[in-house]
Design a protein around this motif. Structure first.
Motif, PDB file in Angstrom:
ATOM      1  N   LYS A  62       0.844  -1.183   0.000  1.00  0.00           N
ATOM      2  CA  LYS A  62       0.000   0.000   0.000  1.00  0.00           C
ATOM      3  C   LYS A  62       0.883   1.239   0.000  1.00  0.00           C
ATOM      4  O   LYS A  62       2.055   1.183   0.380  1.00  0.00           O
ATOM      5  N   TYR A  64       0.859   5.865   0.265  1.00  0.00           N
ATOM      6  CA  TYR A  64       0.168   7.126   0.486  1.00  0.00           C
ATOM      7  C   TYR A  64       0.842   8.189  -0.372  1.00  0.00           C
ATOM      8  O   TYR A  64       2.072   8.297  -0.395  1.00  0.00           O
ATOM      9  N   ASP A  65       0.024   8.959  -1.082  1.00  0.00           N
ATOM     10  CA  ASP A  65       0.540  10.002  -1.964  1.00  0.00           C
ATOM     11  C   ASP A  65      -0.034  11.340  -1.520  1.00  0.00           C
ATOM     12  O   ASP A  65      -1.252  11.520  -1.486  1.00  0.00           O
ATOM     13  N   ASP A  66       0.842  12.294  -1.155  1.00  0.00           N
ATOM     14  CA  ASP A  66       0.372  13.605  -0.712  1.00  0.00           C
ATOM     15  C   ASP A  66       0.332  14.615  -1.850  1.00  0.00           C
ATOM     16  O   ASP A  66       0.137  15.819  -1.642  1.00  0.00           O
ATOM     17  N   THR A  70       5.437  10.051  -2.527  1.00  0.00           N
ATOM     18  CA  THR A  70       4.727   8.798  -2.269  1.00  0.00           C
ATOM     19  C   THR A  70       5.536   7.973  -1.284  1.00  0.00           C
ATOM     20  O   THR A  70       6.750   7.823  -1.433  1.00  0.00           O
TER      21      THR A  70
END
Length: 313
Positions: A62, A64-66, A70
């Motif tokens: 998994k 997370y991209d802000d 990433t």
């Protein structure tokens, strides 16, 4: 049933080992997608957009991209979270059962005692029954922290997850902001209509008609193939009155009461008082019946309310 989680239910220094099972299951007819042109099965694959390769589920992490960066989170990273490692269902407080908003109830699970002696389990169950309280608990399941209500169903403890407060939308309907005058007669007729439909709830009396009809359709197609005549299978479709906005509320209420009574074989106009019916909606009322105590009927409570509202207006 298959165990989906094992741990311990804790309150204070009391530790109750339990196994967790899903309390509900889906009864829908299983269907899959096919290509309409040739009936070929439609399959979904996980494809990497960089190399175009199909990726096995075991090789998927998994991320997370802000928007600028990433960060990839591996299965080991997630498993290292303290909440994920916890195997406790922690009781945080006991609240009056009527304070649980039904809107917040989510997935239900059965708890089975997982020890040689279920005494602590039975003690907690009887305590909840005696105090008429529901335990609010916290635990982690499937990579989520859950808030849940622990209650009693028969001889079993049931864990029912709750939506978080920010997951429940606030209703904002301008039409309800306008003051609305309801007459005593309208309330009386409405109460009569409710009374004519009153019954003790028995979930076994209700079936999923759509799923039954879907199974009938499948069986008919298996037997007759594309030559199936749905009108022959289900009968000709009868036009139904979709209804519309009620303009004359009094006339609609009166007609509804009379139609309901006619369907039940009762005589008399809408202005006649309906026969008394003992309400079975409350466990306290049921208990009072068993002991011979006199309780108010649902009709008594409803007919009293309109008079009070008329006086207030």
């Amino acid at each position: 049933m298959r165990t989906i989680w094992k741990g311990a239910l804790t309150f204070g220094l009391v530790n109750v080992p339990v196994k967790v099972y899903s309390a509900t299951e889906d009864h829908d007819v299983p269907l899959h997608q096919v290509h309409a042109a040739d009936g070929g099965r439609i399959r979904y694959q996980r494809i990497c957009e960089l190399d175009g390769e199909v990726v096995p589920y075991a090789d998927i992490d998994k991320a997370y991209d802000d928007g600028e960066r990433t960060v990839v989170l591996t299965a080991d990273d997630i498993a290292s979270l303290p909440a994920e490692r916890s195997r406790e269902i922690e009781v945080v407080e006991f609240v009056p059962s009527d304070q649980i908003d039904l809107l917040t109830l989510d997935k239900a699970y059965y708890l089975e005692p997982d020890s040689s002696s279920p005494k602590a389990y039975v003690l907690l169950r009887q305590t909840l029954e005696q105090t008429e309280r529901t335990a609010i608990v916290r635990f982690s399941l499937r990579q989520k922290t859950r808030l849940a209500a622990l209650r009693v169903r028969g001889d079993v403890l049931v864990l029912q997850t709750l939506l978080w407060a920010d997951e429940v939308r606030e209703p904002a309907f301008p039409a309800l902001d306008e003051p609305m005058k309801i007459s005593a007669k309208e309330l009386e007729l409405s109460a009569s209509l409710v009374d004519s439909f009153s019954a003790d709830f028995d979930p076994d009396q209700f079936v999923d008609e759509y799923q039954q009809e879907l199974r009938t359709l499948i069986d008919a197609k298996l037997e007759k193939g594309d030559a199936l005549d749905t009108a022959e299978t289900f009968g000709e479709e009868q036009p139904t009155d979709a209804g519309g906005e009620v303009i004359d509320l009094m006339a609609a209420l009166t007609a509804s009461v009379e139609r309901s009574r006619a369907a039940r074989g009762e005589s008399g106009g809408a202005d006649e008082k309906p026969a008394k019916k003992a309400s079975g909606s409350s466990s306290k009322t049921t208990g009072a019946k068993r002991t011979g105590a006199k309780t108010k009927t649902a009709k008594d409570a409803k007919s009293a309310k309109p008079a009070k509202e008329t006086k207030a207006s």
